[in-house]
Design a protein around this motif. Structure first.
Motif, PDB file in Angstrom:
ATOM      1  N   TYR A   1       1.662 -14.843 -97.025  1.00  0.00           N
ATOM      2  CA  TYR A   1       1.527 -14.641 -95.699  1.00  0.00           C
ATOM      3  C   TYR A   1       1.229 -12.923 -95.407  1.00  0.00           C
ATOM      4  O   TYR A   1       0.489 -12.343 -94.752  1.00  0.00           O
ATOM      5  CB  TYR A   1       2.952 -14.832 -94.825  1.00  0.00           C
ATOM      6  N   ARG A   2       2.026 -11.994 -96.226  1.00  0.00           N
ATOM      7  CA  ARG A   2       2.048 -10.586 -96.244  1.00  0.00           C
ATOM      8  C   ARG A   2       0.603 -10.178 -96.618  1.00  0.00           C
ATOM      9  O   ARG A   2       0.210  -9.024 -96.240  1.00  0.00           O
ATOM     10  CB  ARG A   2       3.259 -10.147 -96.901  1.00  0.00           C
ATOM     11  N   ASN A   3      -0.144 -10.868 -97.445  1.00  0.00           N
ATOM     12  CA  ASN A   3      -1.422 -10.423 -97.897  1.00  0.00           C
ATOM     13  C   ASN A   3      -2.713 -11.278 -97.132  1.00  0.00           C
ATOM     14  O   ASN A   3      -3.595 -11.084 -97.503  1.00  0.00           O
ATOM     15  CB  ASN A   3      -1.398 -10.812 -99.426  1.00  0.00           C
ATOM     16  N   SER A   4      -2.145 -11.801 -95.923  1.00  0.00           N
ATOM     17  CA  SER A   4      -3.171 -12.629 -95.391  1.00  0.00           C
ATOM     18  C   SER A   4      -3.931 -11.559 -94.327  1.00  0.00           C
ATOM     19  O   SER A   4      -3.194 -10.517 -93.807  1.00  0.00           O
ATOM     20  CB  SER A   4      -2.473 -13.760 -94.634  1.00  0.00           C
ATOM     21  N   GLU A   5      -4.841 -12.170 -93.870  1.00  0.00           N
ATOM     22  CA  GLU A   5      -5.676 -11.129 -92.626  1.00  0.00           C
ATOM     23  C   GLU A   5      -4.756 -11.380 -91.430  1.00  0.00           C
ATOM     24  O   GLU A   5      -4.557 -10.355 -90.604  1.00  0.00           O
ATOM     25  CB  GLU A   5      -6.985 -12.185 -92.623  1.00  0.00           C
ATOM     26  N   LEU A   6      -4.210 -12.582 -91.018  1.00  0.00           N
ATOM     27  CA  LEU A   6      -3.329 -12.833 -89.954  1.00  0.00           C
ATOM     28  C   LEU A   6      -2.435 -11.494 -90.041  1.00  0.00           C
ATOM     29  O   LEU A   6      -2.028 -10.997 -88.832  1.00  0.00           O
ATOM     30  CB  LEU A   6      -2.659 -14.144 -90.156  1.00  0.00           C
ATOM     31  N   PHE A   7      -1.428 -11.349 -91.006  1.00  0.00           N
ATOM     32  CA  PHE A   7      -0.271 -10.408 -91.108  1.00  0.00           C
ATOM     33  C   PHE A   7      -0.925  -8.989 -91.033  1.00  0.00           C
ATOM     34  O   PHE A   7      -0.681  -8.136 -90.069  1.00  0.00           O
ATOM     35  CB  PHE A   7       0.604 -10.211 -92.762  1.00  0.00           C
ATOM     36  N   THR A   8      -2.280  -8.772 -91.619  1.00  0.00           N
ATOM     37  CA  THR A   8      -2.636  -7.312 -91.829  1.00  0.00           C
ATOM     38  C   THR A   8      -3.288  -7.027 -90.390  1.00  0.00           C
ATOM     39  O   THR A   8      -2.975  -5.969 -89.848  1.00  0.00           O
ATOM     40  CB  THR A   8      -4.230  -7.291 -92.693  1.00  0.00           C
ATOM     41  N   THR A   9      -3.726  -7.891 -89.354  1.00  0.00           N
ATOM     42  CA  THR A   9      -4.154  -7.721 -88.194  1.00  0.00           C
ATOM     43  C   THR A   9      -2.975  -7.555 -87.290  1.00  0.00           C
ATOM     44  O   THR A   9      -2.860  -6.347 -86.410  1.00  0.00           O
ATOM     45  CB  THR A   9      -4.893  -8.899 -87.712  1.00  0.00           C
ATOM     46  N   VAL A  10      -1.921  -8.556 -87.435  1.00  0.00           N
ATOM     47  CA  VAL A  10      -0.761  -8.249 -86.558  1.00  0.00           C
ATOM     48  C   VAL A  10      -0.016  -7.135 -86.983  1.00  0.00           C
ATOM     49  O   VAL A  10       0.477  -6.385 -85.824  1.00  0.00           O
ATOM     50  CB  VAL A  10       0.134  -9.666 -86.434  1.00  0.00           C
ATOM     51  N   TRP A  11      -0.007  -6.732 -87.986  1.00  0.00           N
ATOM     52  CA  TRP A  11       0.869  -5.471 -88.368  1.00  0.00           C
ATOM     53  C   TRP A  11       0.395  -4.273 -87.857  1.00  0.00           C
ATOM     54  O   TRP A  11       0.846  -3.250 -87.595  1.00  0.00           O
ATOM     55  CB  TRP A  11       1.443  -5.588 -89.827  1.00  0.00           C
ATOM     56  N   ALA A  12      -1.058  -4.358 -88.068  1.00  0.00           N
ATOM     57  CA  ALA A  12      -1.818  -2.816 -87.666  1.00  0.00           C
ATOM     58  C   ALA A  12      -1.608  -2.670 -86.269  1.00  0.00           C
ATOM     59  O   ALA A  12      -1.196  -1.657 -85.701  1.00  0.00           O
ATOM     60  CB  ALA A  12      -3.151  -3.159 -88.183  1.00  0.00           C
ATOM     61  N   LYS A  13      -1.598  -3.715 -85.676  1.00  0.00           N
ATOM     62  CA  LYS A  13      -1.550  -3.623 -83.739  1.00  0.00           C
ATOM     63  C   LYS A  13       0.093  -3.343 -83.615  1.00  0.00           C
ATOM     64  O   LYS A  13       0.318  -2.673 -82.764  1.00  0.00           O
ATOM     65  CB  LYS A  13      -1.802  -5.030 -83.319  1.00  0.00           C
ATOM     66  N   THR A  14       0.915  -3.880 -84.252  1.00  0.00           N
ATOM     67  CA  THR A  14       2.490  -3.545 -83.945  1.00  0.00           C
ATOM     68  C   THR A  14       3.046  -2.274 -84.460  1.00  0.00           C
ATOM     69  O   THR A  14       3.495  -1.679 -83.514  1.00  0.00           O
ATOM     70  CB  THR A  14       3.311  -4.979 -84.556  1.00  0.00           C
ATOM     71  N   LYS A  15       2.573  -1.768 -85.569  1.00  0.00           N
ATOM     72  CA  LYS A  15       3.093  -0.571 -86.113  1.00  0.00           C
ATOM     73  C   LYS A  15       2.665   0.381 -85.497  1.00  0.00           C
ATOM     74  O   LYS A  15       3.624   1.486 -85.344  1.00  0.00           O
ATOM     75  CB  LYS A  15       2.853  -0.298 -87.732  1.00  0.00           C
ATOM     76  N   ALA A  16       1.603   0.282 -84.674  1.00  0.00           N
ATOM     77  CA  ALA A  16       1.097   1.397 -83.735  1.00  0.00           C
ATOM     78  C   ALA A  16       2.100   1.782 -82.662  1.00  0.00           C
ATOM     79  O   ALA A  16       2.013   2.972 -81.988  1.00  0.00           O
ATOM     80  CB  ALA A  16      -0.245   1.270 -83.402  1.00  0.00           C
ATOM     81  N   LEU A  17       2.920   0.888 -82.223  1.00  0.00           N
ATOM     82  CA  LEU A  17       3.723   0.679 -81.278  1.00  0.00           C
ATOM     83  C   LEU A  17       5.162   1.047 -81.639  1.00  0.00           C
ATOM     84  O   LEU A  17       6.197   1.528 -80.595  1.00  0.00           O
ATOM     85  CB  LEU A  17       3.933  -0.470 -80.389  1.00  0.00           C
ATOM     86  N   PHE A  18       5.549   1.289 -82.775  1.00  0.00           N
ATOM     87  CA  PHE A  18       6.672   1.719 -83.251  1.00  0.00           C
ATOM     88  C   PHE A  18       7.225   2.960 -82.765  1.00  0.00           C
ATOM     89  O   PHE A  18       6.585   3.998 -82.601  1.00  0.00           O
ATOM     90  CB  PHE A  18       7.046   1.788 -84.611  1.00  0.00           C
ATOM     91  N   ASN A  19       8.427   3.369 -82.541  1.00  0.00           N
ATOM     92  CA  ASN A  19       9.228   4.331 -82.316  1.00  0.00           C
ATOM     93  C   ASN A  19      10.020   5.255 -83.515  1.00  0.00           C
ATOM     94  O   ASN A  19      10.820   6.207 -83.386  1.00  0.00           O
ATOM     95  CB  ASN A  19       9.979   4.456 -80.923  1.00  0.00           C
ATOM     96  N   ASP A  20      10.370   4.085 -84.604  1.00  0.00           N
ATOM     97  CA  ASP A  20      11.386   4.571 -85.637  1.00  0.00           C
ATOM     98  C   ASP A  20      10.671   3.556 -86.857  1.00  0.00           C
ATOM     99  O   ASP A  20       9.849   2.476 -86.548  1.00  0.00           O
ATOM    100  CB  ASP A  20      12.481   4.253 -85.162  1.00  0.00           C
ATOM    101  N   LYS A  21      10.924   3.798 -88.005  1.00  0.00           N
ATOM    102  CA  LYS A  21      10.482   3.147 -88.878  1.00  0.00           C
ATOM    103  C   LYS A  21      11.207   2.051 -89.221  1.00  0.00           C
ATOM    104  O   LYS A  21      12.263   1.598 -88.775  1.00  0.00           O
ATOM    105  CB  LYS A  21      10.964   3.819 -90.557  1.00  0.00           C
ATOM    106  N   PRO A  22      10.134   0.644 -89.436  1.00  0.00           N
ATOM    107  CA  PRO A  22      10.915  -0.617 -89.289  1.00  0.00           C
ATOM    108  C   PRO A  22      11.921  -0.818 -90.756  1.00  0.00           C
ATOM    109  O   PRO A  22      11.566  -0.118 -91.705  1.00  0.00           O
ATOM    110  CB  PRO A  22       9.634  -1.308 -89.305  1.00  0.00           C
ATOM    111  N   GLU A  23      12.536  -1.748 -90.556  1.00  0.00           N
ATOM    112  CA  GLU A  23      13.419  -2.296 -91.721  1.00  0.00           C
ATOM    113  C   GLU A  23      13.309  -3.498 -92.040  1.00  0.00           C
ATOM    114  O   GLU A  23      13.337  -4.245 -91.320  1.00  0.00           O
ATOM    115  CB  GLU A  23      14.788  -1.689 -91.345  1.00  0.00           C
TER     116      GLU A  23
END
Length: 98
Positions: free
Chosen positions: A65-87
């Motif tokens: 899943y982490r190597n899938s296109e789905l994860f890559t797309t979702v994570w790229a959109k999501t991480k741009a919204l962070f105010n702190d490093k995810p854990e």
């Protein structure tokens, strides 16, 4: 089976965007091979903090899943919204009472 817990923190103004992304993609994430459960939580005291809990059959299923296109797309959109490093943690569930 094991549980993947991810803690994410967002700028207040980006929470609605994150929730929209999650709502749009949650069924696809849950349908990933080996994913048996997907849950989203929001902290009661700090609305900027969210947790995802996902249950996976094998570590390889999560990696696929982490190597899938789905994860890559979702994570790229999501991480741009962070105010702190995810854990993130991968844990074995020892006990569950219902």
């Amino acid at each position: 089976m094991f549980v993947r817990i991810v803690k994410m923190s967002f700028h207040l103004e980006h929470i609605a965007t994150f929730e929209s992304i999650f709502e749009e993609k949650k069924q696809f994430i849950r349908a990933s091979k080996g994913c048996n459960l997907l849950e989203l939580y929001q902290d009661k005291n700090n609305p900027e903090i969210f947790f995802t809990y996902s249950y996976w059959e094998t570590p390889q299923d999560l990696e696929n899943y982490r190597n899938s296109e789905l994860f890559t797309t979702v994570w790229a959109k999501t991480k741009a919204l962070f105010n702190d490093k995810p854990e993130a943690w991968s844990v074995d569930k020892k006990v569950s009472l219902q």
